[in-house]
Motif scaffolding. Structure first.
Motif, short mmCIF file in Angstrom:
data_model
loop_
_atom_site.label_atom_id
_atom_site.label_comp_id
_atom_site.label_asym_id
_atom_site.label_seq_id
_atom_site.Cartn_x
_atom_site.Cartn_y
_atom_site.Cartn_z
N PRO A 145 93.32 15.32 56.40
CA PRO A 145 92.66 16.58 56.76
C PRO A 145 93.48 17.44 57.71
N ALA A 146 94.45 16.87 58.39
CA ALA A 146 95.31 17.63 59.29
C ALA A 146 96.49 18.26 58.56
N GLN A 147 96.65 17.90 57.27
CA GLN A 147 97.79 18.40 56.50
C GLN A 147 97.29 18.96 55.17
N MET A 148 96.57 20.08 55.24
CA MET A 148 96.02 20.72 54.05
C MET A 148 96.82 21.96 53.64
N GLY A 149 98.01 22.08 54.18
CA GLY A 149 98.85 23.24 53.94
C GLY A 149 99.07 23.99 55.24
N PHE A 150 99.75 25.13 55.13
CA PHE A 150 100.05 25.95 56.30
C PHE A 150 100.04 27.39 55.85
N SER A 151 99.05 28.15 56.33
CA SER A 151 98.83 29.52 55.87
C SER A 151 98.69 29.50 54.35
N ALA A 152 99.46 30.31 53.63
CA ALA A 152 99.36 30.37 52.17
C ALA A 152 100.13 29.24 51.48
N LEU A 153 100.93 28.50 52.24
CA LEU A 153 101.71 27.40 51.67
C LEU A 153 100.81 26.18 51.52
N ARG A 154 100.65 25.71 50.29
CA ARG A 154 99.69 24.63 50.04
C ARG A 154 100.33 23.30 49.67
N VAL A 155 101.46 23.30 48.96
CA VAL A 155 102.06 22.06 48.46
C VAL A 155 103.58 22.13 48.58
N ILE A 156 104.18 21.05 49.08
CA ILE A 156 105.61 20.79 48.89
C ILE A 156 105.72 19.33 48.47
N ASN A 157 106.04 19.11 47.22
CA ASN A 157 106.24 17.76 46.70
C ASN A 157 107.72 17.55 46.40
N ASP A 158 108.26 16.47 46.92
CA ASP A 158 109.66 16.09 46.71
C ASP A 158 109.67 15.01 45.63
N ASP A 159 109.99 15.40 44.39
CA ASP A 159 109.78 14.55 43.22
C ASP A 159 111.10 14.01 42.66
N THR A 160 111.07 12.74 42.26
CA THR A 160 112.15 12.13 41.48
C THR A 160 111.55 11.60 40.19
N VAL A 161 112.05 12.10 39.05
CA VAL A 161 111.50 11.77 37.73
C VAL A 161 112.52 10.95 36.96
N ALA A 162 112.08 9.85 36.37
CA ALA A 162 112.96 8.96 35.62
C ALA A 162 113.51 9.66 34.38
N PRO A 163 114.65 9.21 33.86
CA PRO A 163 115.23 9.80 32.65
C PRO A 163 114.22 9.85 31.50
N GLY A 164 114.13 11.01 30.85
CA GLY A 164 113.28 11.18 29.69
C GLY A 164 111.80 11.30 29.98
N ALA A 165 111.39 11.13 31.23
CA ALA A 165 109.96 11.16 31.59
C ALA A 165 109.60 12.55 32.12
N GLY A 166 108.29 12.75 32.34
CA GLY A 166 107.87 14.03 32.89
C GLY A 166 106.37 14.22 32.88
N PHE A 167 105.97 15.43 33.16
CA PHE A 167 104.57 15.80 33.29
C PHE A 167 104.10 16.37 31.95
N ASP A 168 103.18 15.67 31.30
CA ASP A 168 102.63 16.16 30.03
C ASP A 168 101.88 17.47 30.25
N THR A 169 101.55 18.14 29.17
CA THR A 169 100.89 19.44 29.23
C THR A 169 99.61 19.36 30.06
N HIS A 170 99.52 20.25 31.04
CA HIS A 170 98.35 20.32 31.92
C HIS A 170 98.19 21.76 32.38
N GLY A 171 97.03 22.07 32.95
CA GLY A 171 96.71 23.45 33.27
C GLY A 171 96.69 23.76 34.76
#
Length: 229
Positions: free
Chosen positions: A32-58
């Protein structure tokens, strides 16, 4: 006022194919203390395996920025955009009234490392939008996002600015911050000193009620600097 958020304090998600560090609350990570900062809501530092990824989403009513650090993203969305985003380029997807997309590691052999950043828009609905651009590696501050697309920047649906900061070892630089504005800095590489705080890769710092800011680099520094309402 300064609030340092160390890299090791971030939330962590491990799905096997995806390793992700969350600077702010996201998915199953909640603070609850880390819900973003002003208009900034998300910073995700992602590492994705070869050939993998995020399927279609909205998504809806969100400004979604990606910066590839290593590898290439294969992007496809319901607005008809099919693109490859290489390392060093910025991609801004304005979800508007709604968009579906997928993001995959374009390599079958090498991991993909990228930052996924969400900013809340100041206007809801509207047509989805897609922008992609390389800004180079010029030293100092380079404007990446702005509400009016000034100086060749990508156009953001929010009263916010994003700069890329690149400094050589030992360099110093002042950071602009008008009265009443907030600043968030996310360090990608090198070490940075700000107001007596030492930042290392993955660290972030929230700044408010300050107008005179300067930073100094130890090693080759790359960072993202958000000027926020």
């Amino acid at each position: 006022m300064f609030e340092l958020r160390k890299a090791q304090q971030r939330g962590k998600a491990d799905f096997g194919w995806l390793q992700s560090y969350h600077s702010f609350s996201f998915a199953s990570y909640y603070d609850p203390a880390q819900m973003g900062f002003s208009a900034l809501r998300v910073i995700n530092d992602d590492t994705v395996a070869p050939g993998a990824g995020f399927d279609t989403h909205g998504h809806k009513d969100m400004e979604i920025l990606s910066l590839v650090l290593e590898g290439n993203i294969a992007h496809k969305d319901s607005a008809g955009n099919t693109e490859v985003l290489p390392a060093g380029e910025f991609q801004l997807m304005s979800a508007g009234r709604g968009i579906y997309h997928s993001e995959f590691n374009a390599s079958a052999t090498e991991p993909l490392k990228f930052l996924q950043i969400w900013l809340q828009p100041n206007q809801l609905g509207g047509a989805p939008g897609y922008q992609q651009k390389a800004f180079g590696q010029r030293e100092g501050l380079t404007l990446i996002l702005s509400p009016d697309g000034r100086d060749g920047s990508l156009t953001l649906r929010q009263d916010a600015l994003l700069y890329q900061l690149i400094l050589a070892d030992g360099a110093q630089h002042s950071l602009p911050l008008a009265v009443g504005r907030k600043l968030y800095l996310h360090l990608i590489s090198g070490e940075l000193n700000m107001a007596g705080y030492k930042l290392q890769p993955g660290d972030g710092i929230k700044v408010s009620d300050e107008t005179q800011l300067s930073v100094s680099a130890s090693g080759a520094v790359k960072a993202l600097v958000f000027d926020l309402p």
